[in-house]
Scaffold this motif. Structure first.
Motif, PDB file in Angstrom:
ATOM      1  N   LEU A  42      11.045  23.763  28.346  1.00 23.84           N
ATOM      2  CA  LEU A  42      10.894  24.910  27.468  1.00 23.84           C
ATOM      3  C   LEU A  42      11.953  25.969  27.766  1.00 23.84           C
ATOM      4  CD1 LEU A  42       9.240  26.288  25.260  1.00 23.84           C
ATOM      5  CD2 LEU A  42       7.712  27.156  27.046  1.00 23.84           C
ATOM      6  N   ARG A  46      14.902  27.289  25.166  1.00 21.97           N
ATOM      7  CA  ARG A  46      15.015  28.708  24.825  1.00 21.97           C
ATOM      8  C   ARG A  46      16.384  29.272  25.183  1.00 21.97           C
ATOM      9  NH1 ARG A  46       9.005  30.759  26.861  1.00 21.97           N
ATOM     10  NH2 ARG A  46       7.929  30.423  24.869  1.00 21.97           N
ATOM     11  N   GLU A  53      14.915  29.062  15.504  1.00 21.28           N
ATOM     12  CA  GLU A  53      13.508  28.660  15.555  1.00 21.28           C
ATOM     13  C   GLU A  53      13.404  27.237  16.085  1.00 21.28           C
ATOM     14  OE1 GLU A  53       9.762  27.807  12.508  1.00 21.28           O
ATOM     15  OE2 GLU A  53      11.632  28.727  11.770  1.00 21.28           O
ATOM     16  N   TRP A  56       9.083  21.339  17.830  1.00 25.83           N
ATOM     17  CA  TRP A  56       8.996  20.212  18.749  1.00 25.83           C
ATOM     18  C   TRP A  56       8.339  19.044  18.026  1.00 25.83           C
ATOM     19  CZ3 TRP A  56      10.683  20.813  23.925  1.00 25.83           C
ATOM     20  CH2 TRP A  56      11.049  22.116  24.259  1.00 25.83           C
ATOM     21  N   LEU A  72       3.083  22.990  25.417  1.00 24.34           N
ATOM     22  CA  LEU A  72       3.905  23.631  24.390  1.00 24.34           C
ATOM     23  C   LEU A  72       3.073  24.548  23.504  1.00 24.34           C
ATOM     24  CD1 LEU A  72       6.192  20.630  23.334  1.00 24.34           C
ATOM     25  CD2 LEU A  72       6.842  22.610  24.714  1.00 24.34           C
ATOM     26  N   GLN A  77       4.532  27.451  20.978  1.00 22.04           N
ATOM     27  CA  GLN A  77       5.526  26.678  20.244  1.00 22.04           C
ATOM     28  C   GLN A  77       4.892  25.922  19.076  1.00 22.04           C
ATOM     29  OE1 GLN A  77       9.041  26.697  21.237  1.00 22.04           O
ATOM     30  NE2 GLN A  77       8.061  28.469  22.167  1.00 22.04           N
ATOM     31  N   ARG A  78       5.717  25.585  18.095  1.00 17.73           N
ATOM     32  CA  ARG A  78       5.261  24.797  16.944  1.00 17.73           C
ATOM     33  C   ARG A  78       5.520  23.322  17.236  1.00 17.73           C
ATOM     34  NH1 ARG A  78       7.402  23.218  11.682  1.00 17.73           N
ATOM     35  NH2 ARG A  78       5.679  23.088  10.175  1.00 17.73           N
TER      36      ARG A  78
END
Length: 352
Positions: A42, A46, A53, A56, A72, A77-78
């Motif tokens: 992660l 980043r 954007e 994952w 996540l 996170q998406r």
């Protein structure tokens, strides 16, 4: 600007590959399949793509991706789930030769780009706990069935008249009575039969305990499903656990496709209007809907009327049950999606 990070997952490591909007590889890395490795991944994403954007994309194999998915989601996170079939198609369409973890991760990312309506992963502890409980119960029932089959061979060797009636060894009174009769016999076979019978008794107690826990969890998580005719606690728990959040489906048609109840049109020459059996989707959910359909037809009412109407129109029994399962998928979707405000007691919509 969106960066899709595909994951090639294994027990020891996860290979991550980031691609841009056109599928160009922007970077990749290999991280341990542990919580500290997930945090490192992660941080890498980043830092490398801090102005973009992140999405994952994880191959939908829950035993390998479950911990990564939860970490996540916990970080905000998406996460989307890519079926192995879509990943395989994207890999075969790529220019890279062979098969490797980076190639697989790239295929997962590109498949997520090509299908923007993939299921979105989300935190749903209630459905996850129900799935774990139901899976545990099914494992215990499978073990008990294997023990019962072995016991019946021992009983046949001792005395065929000792064999109890089919499906009765889940009752404590039958197990106790058979055990007392076996204790009167001598020999190694009788001794082994008693030990196997004791193991069956232990499994019976464990299954009954899980039944109580599952019923209590369903009453708390989705009591409206129990109002659907033919849907008991175990079937409701299976539906909630396998659905994993009804909000992630954009429509009841998408949910029907997920449950394998949406027919596939056949368009070839003079065959317009015919449909083909849908073999994709979740087989567990399809089985749960089939149990509800069989029960509703046996109980009578609107479901029985609909079944008879299909049979009178020339449909086979199998085809009639397929149509009924499609209507049940709509009922289950509306029941879960509206939090009990839908008419859960009606097994079929008014048009049916």
């Amino acid at each position: 600007m969106v960066v899709v990070i595909g994951a090639g997952v294994h027990k020891a490591t996860h290979t991550l590959v980031a691609v841009d909007e056109v599928g160009k590889v922007l970077g990749q890395g290999v991280f341990p399949a542990r919580r500290e490795g997930h945090l490192r991944a992660l941080g890498w994403a980043r830092r490398a793509f801090k102005d973009r954007e992140l999405v994952w994309a994880l191959e939908d194999c829950r035993h390998l991706t479950g911990l990564l998915e939860r970490d996540l989601l916990g970080a905000g996170q998406r996460v989307v789930r890519v079926s192995p079939k879509l990943m395989g198609t994207a890999r075969r369409a790529g220019r890279e030769r062979g098969k490797s973890d980076p190639i697989d991760a790239t295929a997962v990312a590109r498949a997520a780009q090509a299908h923007p309506d993939l299921p979105v992963a989300r935190h749903d502890e209630a459905s996850r706990e129900l799935k774990l409980l139901v899976d545990r119960r099914e494992d215990l029932v499978t073990e008990r069935t294997r023990m019962i089959n072995r016991l019946r061979w021992h009983l046949h060797e001792l005395d065929p008249d000792l064999a109890p009636s089919a499906g009765s060894l889940d009752r404590a009174v039958v197990v106790t009575g058979l055990r007392e009769r076996l204790l009167t016999l001598s020999g190694l076979v009788a001794q082994i039969a008693v030990e196997v019978l004791d193991d069956i008794g232990v499994r019976n107690a464990q299954v009954r305990d899980l039944d109580r826990r599952i019923a209590a969890a369903v009453e708390q998580a989705a009591p409206v499903l129990l109002e659907v005719p033919g849907c008991g606690p175990l079937t409701a728990a299976k539906i909630v656990g396998e659905t994993a959040g009804i909000e992630r489906f954009r429509s009841e048609a998408a949910y029907a496709m997920f449950t394998r109840t949406a027919p596939i049109p056949v368009w070839s020459g003079q065959t317009a209007g015919r449909v083909r059996l849908n073999r994709a989707g979740n087989r567990q959910l399809n089985c749960a809907l089939h149990r509800i359909a069989i029960t509703q037809v046996r109980l009578g009412g609107p479901a029985r009327d609909y079944y008879d109407k299909k049979r009178a129109a020339g449909k086979t029994s199998t085809e009639a049950y397929r149509s009924l399962r499609r209507h049940l998928a709509r009922t289950i979707y509306n029941t879960l999606n509206h939090n009990g405000q839908a008419a859960a007691a009606a097994p079929l919509p008014a048009a049916a």
